[in-house]
Design a protein around this motif. Structure first.
Motif, PDB file in Angstrom:
ATOM      1  N   LEU A 178      41.610  25.561  35.808  1.00  0.00           N
ATOM      2  CA  LEU A 178      42.533  26.682  35.660  1.00  0.00           C
ATOM      3  C   LEU A 178      42.796  27.405  36.973  1.00  0.00           C
ATOM      4  N   SER A 179      42.537  26.760  38.095  1.00  0.00           N
ATOM      5  CA  SER A 179      42.755  27.430  39.378  1.00  0.00           C
ATOM      6  C   SER A 179      44.236  27.705  39.636  1.00  0.00           C
ATOM      7  N   LYS A 180      45.133  26.903  39.039  1.00  0.00           N
ATOM      8  CA  LYS A 180      46.568  27.130  39.210  1.00  0.00           C
ATOM      9  C   LYS A 180      47.223  27.713  37.959  1.00  0.00           C
ATOM     10  N   TYR A 181      46.435  28.222  37.057  1.00  0.00           N
ATOM     11  CA  TYR A 181      46.975  28.829  35.835  1.00  0.00           C
ATOM     12  C   TYR A 181      47.885  30.007  36.184  1.00  0.00           C
ATOM     13  N   PRO A 182      49.113  30.084  35.615  1.00  0.00           N
ATOM     14  CA  PRO A 182      49.718  29.238  34.568  1.00  0.00           C
ATOM     15  C   PRO A 182      50.665  28.162  35.115  1.00  0.00           C
TER      16      PRO A 182
END
Length: 461
Positions: A178-182
């Motif tokens: 989830l480091s680039k969420y969303p």
């Protein structure tokens, strides 16, 4: 010709009997017709002689042993049809999927030569057969469907090939980054493996018809779009032996529209709202302070509400970075007013000090004039006395010359001190509060636009 009279009792009798006779005839007609239909059905020639005798097939059948035990492993072909993907949870890192799992293998013990027709058997017949012990490796929970009956399908071909299909709903674990969420893309898997039979007893492979997953292209997910999927086959090594594993990998791309509407746009509007204070007068202290504090608190609430639907992971998410960028700009707008207000107060105090110094300087000049006039009067008086006494004074204490020398030295010292102070103050010269607001009106939007360009390029590329 005469007509025989009919009395009232006979007329009443016919009135009651006639409808009953009509109803009886109607029911008798229906009964005769139903009996004729049954007679036609019984009398028809239904060909059931081609059906094999299942009791003969099951004689000596041992469901506890796999087909061809002691020989080569059983080849089991798998195929999957996806009925639905109900829920994908980032908090628990899991997804729920309903699939039709088709398994096909050959059991020579069930072959027959009565006919070339394929038998569609009742689902209860499954309990008498040997079945592969296929299980979902990464499943957290799973259950079968049994409405209105158990959702199982079994077909038997003359050469002993068995097709076994079952409907399963399973909650499967899916590790997410989830480091680039969303703006993230996730890869989830569905792993199928034999629980008890090693590669020496059973071999899995994807069915030849499994070139694509039926039903997957028709799925409409709320937060994701399925971009791609692939099938893999691998051999897993454990202490108990090697076990074949089939995996379905499907790639998910998150739909960003809802996050742009619910998170990004409100954050941008809050930052823009904080810039309104740059156009409010410096004297309107309550208005500017309340606007700054309101935007800061609203930004904090938005950050907390957005994080409540996410797992408490140590990784910093793209949405967290953007929230902190907006929070810094909102807080900087509040600090800008504090800095401008401090400069305005400082300049006001400096003006008051300069005014006080001017007033004190005027008072000193007046005092100097008075002292000068008094000293001149004293000198004249001493000269008159000395002329009378025919003396010439060597030194005149308290005379004008001594005063001039002393005052000249003190003035030089004061000028040197003032020059040093003015040199230090020039380095920290205060800026006018209105000038600070004018600069902020241009600097804040330009800096925010530049940071947005860097952010979106970094996380979308």
């Amino acid at each position: 010709m005469g007509v025989l009279p009919i009395n009232g009792s006979k007329m009443e009798f016919l009135t009651w009997v006639f409808p009953a006779l009509v109803l009886l005839c109607t029911q008798q007609h229906r009964c005769i017709r139903a009996m004729n239909d049954i007679g036609d059905y019984i009398g028809s020639n239904i060909e059931i002689s081609w059906l094999p005798n299942l009791d003969d097939l099951m004689k000596g059948y041992a469901r506890n042993f796999r087909p061809g035990i002691g020989g080569p492993p059983v080849n089991v072909a798998l195929a999957i049809e996806v009925a639905s993907i109900d829920h994908i949870s980032e908090v628990n890192m899991e997804y729920t999927m309903t699939v039709f799992l088709h398994q096909s293998w050959r059991d020579d013990r069930l072959s027959y030569n009565h006919t070339n027709e394929t038998l569609g058997l009742d689902s209860r017949f499954v309990d008498k057969l040997w079945l592969p012990d296929t299980f979902i490796v990464n499943a957290k929970s799973a259950w079968f469907h049994d409405v209105t009956v158990e959702n199982k399908l079994i077909r038997l071909q003359p050469d002993g090939v068995i097709l076994y299909s079952i409907r399963i709903t399973s909650t499967v674990a899916c590790d997410m980054d989830l480091s680039k969420y969303p703006m993230d893309e996730q890869e989830c898997m569905l792993d199928l493996e034999s629980y008890g039979y090693s590669s020496e007893d059973i071999v899995y492979h994807w069915s030849e018809n499994q070139e694509e997953i039926h039903g997957l292209d028709k799925l409409q997910l709320a937060q994701f779009t399925i971009t791609n999927y692939q099938f893999t086959t691998e051999m897993m090594n454990f202490k108990s032996g090697q076990f074949p594993r089939l995996s379905l990998h499907f790639h998910l791309r998150r739909n960003r529209g809802v996050y742009i509407i619910q998170s990004y746009v409100p954050s941008i509007l809050l930052v823009a709202m904080s810039w309104v204070s740059f156009w409010i007068s410096q004297s309107a202290v309550p208005a500017r302070v309340s606007l700054g504090i309101t935007t800061v608190l609203t930004m904090t609430t938005l950050m907390v509400s957005a994080r409540s639907s996410l797992p408490r992971a140590s990784a910093i998410k793209a949405l967290d970075v953007y929230f902190w960028i907006c929070y810094v700009f909102v807080f900087a707008a509040l600090v800008e007013y504090a800095f401008a207000h401090f400069n305005a107060d400082y300049m006001k105090k400096q003006k008051n000090k300069i005014k006080a110094r001017r007033q004190s300087a005027e008072v000193n000049v007046k005092n100097a004039i008075v002292l000068f006039s008094l000293s001149i009067a004293g000198v004249n008086q001493e000269l008159a006395i000395s002329n009378r006494q025919h003396r010439i004074p060597r030194s005149l204490p308290g005379s004008y010359g001594t005063i001039e020398i002393e005052t000249g030295e003190t003035k030089r010292q004061q000028i040197m001190k003032l020059d040093k102070k003015s040199g230090l103050k020039s380095l920290f010269k205060p800026i006018d509060a209105d000038t600070i607001d004018i600069y902020a009106r241009a600097v804040f939007p330009a800096a925010f636009a530049a940071v947005n360009v860097i952010y979106w390029v970094a996380y979308t590329m």
